[in-house]
Design an enzyme around this catalytic site. Structure first.
Site, PDB file in Angstrom:
ATOM      1  N   TYR A  54      78.296 -43.415  80.854  1.00 40.80           N
ATOM      2  CA  TYR A  54      78.327 -43.300  82.243  1.00 40.80           C
ATOM      3  C   TYR A  54      77.626 -41.842  82.744  1.00 40.80           C
ATOM      4  O   TYR A  54      77.015 -41.643  84.007  1.00 40.80           O
ATOM      5  CB  TYR A  54      79.633 -43.534  82.805  1.00 40.80           C
ATOM      6  CG  TYR A  54      79.905 -45.005  82.694  1.00 40.80           C
ATOM      7  CD1 TYR A  54      79.358 -46.025  83.719  1.00 40.80           C
ATOM      8  CD2 TYR A  54      80.368 -45.626  81.673  1.00 40.80           C
ATOM      9  CE1 TYR A  54      79.533 -47.107  83.665  1.00 40.80           C
ATOM     10  CE2 TYR A  54      80.800 -46.981  81.693  1.00 40.80           C
ATOM     11  CZ  TYR A  54      80.207 -47.672  82.768  1.00 40.80           C
ATOM     12  OH  TYR A  54      80.271 -49.242  82.713  1.00 40.80           O
ATOM     13  N   ARG A  57      73.781 -42.392  83.230  1.00 39.79           N
ATOM     14  CA  ARG A  57      73.916 -43.274  84.518  1.00 39.79           C
ATOM     15  C   ARG A  57      74.138 -42.158  85.805  1.00 39.79           C
ATOM     16  O   ARG A  57      73.216 -42.553  86.794  1.00 39.79           O
ATOM     17  CB  ARG A  57      74.486 -44.428  84.512  1.00 39.79           C
ATOM     18  CG  ARG A  57      74.426 -45.416  83.199  1.00 39.79           C
ATOM     19  CD  ARG A  57      75.155 -46.717  83.432  1.00 39.79           C
ATOM     20  NE  ARG A  57      74.165 -47.335  84.128  1.00 39.79           N
ATOM     21  CZ  ARG A  57      74.542 -48.376  85.077  1.00 39.79           C
ATOM     22  NH1 ARG A  57      75.861 -49.092  84.877  1.00 39.79           N
ATOM     23  NH2 ARG A  57      73.674 -49.171  85.729  1.00 39.79           N
ATOM     24  N   GLN A  87      77.456 -55.214  94.392  1.00 40.70           N
ATOM     25  CA  GLN A  87      77.566 -55.175  92.778  1.00 40.70           C
ATOM     26  C   GLN A  87      77.420 -53.870  92.284  1.00 40.70           C
ATOM     27  O   GLN A  87      77.771 -53.379  91.165  1.00 40.70           O
ATOM     28  CB  GLN A  87      77.064 -56.537  92.227  1.00 40.70           C
ATOM     29  CG  GLN A  87      77.633 -57.516  92.750  1.00 40.70           C
ATOM     30  CD  GLN A  87      76.750 -58.691  92.148  1.00 40.70           C
ATOM     31  OE1 GLN A  87      76.807 -59.306  91.062  1.00 40.70           O
ATOM     32  NE2 GLN A  87      76.021 -59.279  93.100  1.00 40.70           N
ATOM     33  N   ASN A  88      76.481 -53.332  92.998  1.00 40.92           N
ATOM     34  CA  ASN A  88      75.987 -51.607  92.465  1.00 40.92           C
ATOM     35  C   ASN A  88      77.043 -50.665  92.491  1.00 40.92           C
ATOM     36  O   ASN A  88      77.847 -50.606  93.398  1.00 40.92           O
ATOM     37  CB  ASN A  88      74.879 -51.297  93.295  1.00 40.92           C
ATOM     38  CG  ASN A  88      73.611 -52.517  93.269  1.00 40.92           C
ATOM     39  OD1 ASN A  88      73.674 -53.291  92.423  1.00 40.92           O
ATOM     40  ND2 ASN A  88      72.547 -52.404  94.112  1.00 40.92           N
ATOM     41  N   ASP A  90      75.848 -47.522  92.125  1.00 43.11           N
ATOM     42  CA  ASP A  90      75.533 -46.360  93.035  1.00 43.11           C
ATOM     43  C   ASP A  90      75.649 -46.211  94.310  1.00 43.11           C
ATOM     44  O   ASP A  90      76.512 -47.141  94.986  1.00 43.11           O
ATOM     45  CB  ASP A  90      73.808 -46.626  92.711  1.00 43.11           C
ATOM     46  CG  ASP A  90      73.192 -47.557  93.516  1.00 43.11           C
ATOM     47  OD1 ASP A  90      73.450 -47.832  94.751  1.00 43.11           O
ATOM     48  OD2 ASP A  90      72.655 -48.575  93.050  1.00 43.11           O
ATOM     49  N   HIS A 105      82.222 -53.661  91.772  1.00 42.49           N
ATOM     50  CA  HIS A 105      82.173 -53.212  90.385  1.00 42.49           C
ATOM     51  C   HIS A 105      82.672 -51.655  90.135  1.00 42.49           C
ATOM     52  O   HIS A 105      82.300 -51.062  89.281  1.00 42.49           O
ATOM     53  CB  HIS A 105      80.774 -53.637  89.713  1.00 42.49           C
ATOM     54  CG  HIS A 105      80.719 -55.118  89.637  1.00 42.49           C
ATOM     55  ND1 HIS A 105      79.427 -55.794  89.185  1.00 42.49           N
ATOM     56  CD2 HIS A 105      81.653 -56.174  89.703  1.00 42.49           C
ATOM     57  CE1 HIS A 105      79.792 -57.131  89.428  1.00 42.49           C
ATOM     58  NE2 HIS A 105      81.009 -57.232  89.547  1.00 42.49           N
ATOM     59  N   SER A 173      70.917 -61.729  90.740  1.00 36.25           N
ATOM     60  CA  SER A 173      70.679 -62.957  89.936  1.00 36.25           C
ATOM     61  C   SER A 173      71.875 -64.087  90.363  1.00 36.25           C
ATOM     62  O   SER A 173      71.622 -65.289  90.103  1.00 36.25           O
ATOM     63  CB  SER A 173      70.456 -62.685  88.575  1.00 36.25           C
ATOM     64  OG  SER A 173      71.601 -62.123  87.960  1.00 36.25           O
TER      65      SER A 173
HETATM   66  N1  APR Z   1      63.934 -56.153  94.902  1.00 35.34           N
HETATM   67  C1  APR Z   1      64.733 -57.077  94.898  1.00 35.34           C
HETATM   68  N2  APR Z   1      65.277 -58.017  94.025  1.00 35.34           N
HETATM   69  C2  APR Z   1      64.829 -57.393  92.709  1.00 35.34           C
HETATM   70  C3  APR Z   1      63.881 -56.160  92.515  1.00 35.34           C
HETATM   71  C4  APR Z   1      63.452 -55.607  93.704  1.00 35.34           C
HETATM   72  N3  APR Z   1      62.677 -54.607  93.691  1.00 35.34           N
HETATM   73  N4  APR Z   1      63.671 -56.338  91.222  1.00 35.34           N
HETATM   74  C5  APR Z   1      64.346 -57.212  90.570  1.00 35.34           C
HETATM   75  N5  APR Z   1      65.048 -58.046  91.470  1.00 35.34           N
HETATM   76  C6  APR Z   1      66.140 -59.066  91.381  1.00 35.34           C
HETATM   77  C7  APR Z   1      65.805 -60.031  90.225  1.00 35.34           C
HETATM   78  O1  APR Z   1      64.724 -61.003  90.185  1.00 35.34           O
HETATM   79  C8  APR Z   1      67.159 -60.417  89.849  1.00 35.34           C
HETATM   80  O2  APR Z   1      67.340 -61.626  90.446  1.00 35.34           O
HETATM   81  O3  APR Z   1      67.166 -58.709  91.189  1.00 35.34           O
HETATM   82  C9  APR Z   1      68.096 -59.451  90.416  1.00 35.34           C
HETATM   83  C10 APR Z   1      68.876 -58.612  89.409  1.00 35.34           C
HETATM   84  O4  APR Z   1      69.666 -59.490  88.685  1.00 35.34           O
HETATM   85  P1  APR Z   1      70.705 -58.690  87.617  1.00 35.34           P
HETATM   86  O5  APR Z   1      70.049 -57.831  86.809  1.00 35.34           O
HETATM   87  O6  APR Z   1      71.383 -59.889  87.123  1.00 35.34           O
HETATM   88  O7  APR Z   1      71.572 -57.885  88.510  1.00 35.34           O
HETATM   89  P2  APR Z   1      73.071 -58.113  89.357  1.00 35.34           P
HETATM   90  O8  APR Z   1      72.998 -59.461  89.789  1.00 35.34           O
HETATM   91  O9  APR Z   1      73.424 -56.931  90.176  1.00 35.34           O
HETATM   92  O10 APR Z   1      74.190 -58.167  88.143  1.00 35.34           O
HETATM   93  C11 APR Z   1      75.242 -58.359  88.434  1.00 35.34           C
HETATM   94  O11 APR Z   1      75.918 -57.601  86.281  1.00 35.34           O
HETATM   95  O12 APR Z   1      74.681 -56.029  85.179  1.00 35.34           O
HETATM   96  C12 APR Z   1      76.113 -56.249  85.649  1.00 35.34           C
HETATM   97  O13 APR Z   1      77.816 -55.251  86.566  1.00 35.34           O
HETATM   98  C13 APR Z   1      76.487 -55.188  86.295  1.00 35.34           C
HETATM   99  O14 APR Z   1      76.664 -55.543  88.882  1.00 35.34           O
HETATM  100  C14 APR Z   1      75.868 -55.889  87.612  1.00 35.34           C
HETATM  101  C15 APR Z   1      76.136 -57.375  87.278  1.00 35.34           C
END
Ligand code: APR
Length: 229
Positions: A54, A57, A87-88, A90, A105, A173
């Site tokens: 962490y 990060r 969910q971020n 930051d 989170h 996602s």
């Molecule tokens: N702008 C918008 N969306 C984007 C971009 C961008 N520049 N780049 C990527 N993406 C999209 C991808 O297509 C994907 O659908 O962002 C999404 C990222 O998905 P994940 O990596 O699964 O992130 P997230 O949904 O926040 O994950 C949830 O999982 O990693 C753990 O605890 C962590 O909070 C996080 C949780």
């Protein structure tokens, strides 16, 4: 009266700020599976390793800046009653000027006591180390919801989504629960906008997909939102 606009954001929101997500890292950090570093078991086994992960990060975050997408969401407060549920971990939404941000989170720039979860401290530097203690004498841990831990802000987030007149989903996602289930709490008929180059599927009616990165996508979104202002 102003309409309530709720933004649900995920890792993709901060991608253009250069922040690496777990998935961007290919799931590995120093040959450790990141999902194994971000667990209560890892903390039990090797707290120094977890703190180091962490700390890195946090160093990255201190060098990052909000991107055009974060800024455009903050500007929406001129037209809507905006609440961000992210969910971020930051703080780039806050840095961009968003005033109502709920973190599902946890928050990278905060630490908390390991004996009293209500003792939470702001960090103003990147390092949190073994021996850093709360005022009751226990080791501080990152103020992060690890895999396998309950998500205490979910009931609050559900209430926020239920009150939305418009829902905007950006850069997630929708693969990680319980956050992913939040879209199911919109009132019937609520317009939903999804800004994501990957077009994650949202099983609701009234969904408009903006298949762009956050920076460009939120500009396009603003044009779509004109009719609700
Ligand atoms: N702008 C918008 N969306 C984007 C971009 C961008 N520049 N780049 C990527 N993406 C999209 C991808 O297509 C994907 O659908 O962002 C999404 C990222 O998905 P994940 O990596 O699964 O992130 P997230 O949904 O926040 O994950 C949830 O999982 O990693 C753990 O605890 C962590 O909070 C996080 C949780």
């Amino acid at each position: 009266m102003r309409k309530k606009l709720v933004v649900l954001s995920g890792a993709g929101m901060s991608q253009e700020s250069g922040l690496k997500t777990f998935r961007d890292m290919g799931g590995l950090w120093e040959s450790y599976d990141v999902t194994e570093v971000a667990t209560p078991e890892a903390w039990e086994r090797d707290p120094a390793l977890v703190l180091r992960f962490y700390n890195e990060r946090r160093k990255q975050l201190l060098q990052a800046e909000p991107n055009a997408g974060h800024r455009a969401i903050a500007e929406l407060e001129n037209h809507f009653d905006v609440e961000v549920v992210t969910q971020n971990v930051d703080n780039l939404h806050e840095q961009a000027g968003s005033t109502k941000v709920l973190h599902l989170h946890g928050e990278l720039m905060k630490a908390r006591s390991t004996i009293d979860p209500f003792l939470v401290y702001e960090l103003d530097h990147w390092a949190l180390d073994i021996g850093d203690r709360c005022e009751k004498g226990s080791q501080l841990r990152p103020h992060i919801v690890w895999f396998g831990e309950p998500v205490p802000n979910i009931p609050k987030a559900i209430g926020i989504v239920e009150s939305a007149d418009i829902l905007v989903v950006i850069g997630t996602s929708l693969a990680v629960y319980p956050a992913a289930s939040l879209v199911n709490y919109v009132r019937r008929g609520t317009p939903i906008f999804v800004v994501d180059p990957g077009k994650p599927e949202v099983f609701q009616k009234n969904v408009t997909y903006i298949v762009e990165k956050a920076g460009k996508g939120v500009e396009q979104l603003k044009a779509e939102l004109k009719k609700y202002m």
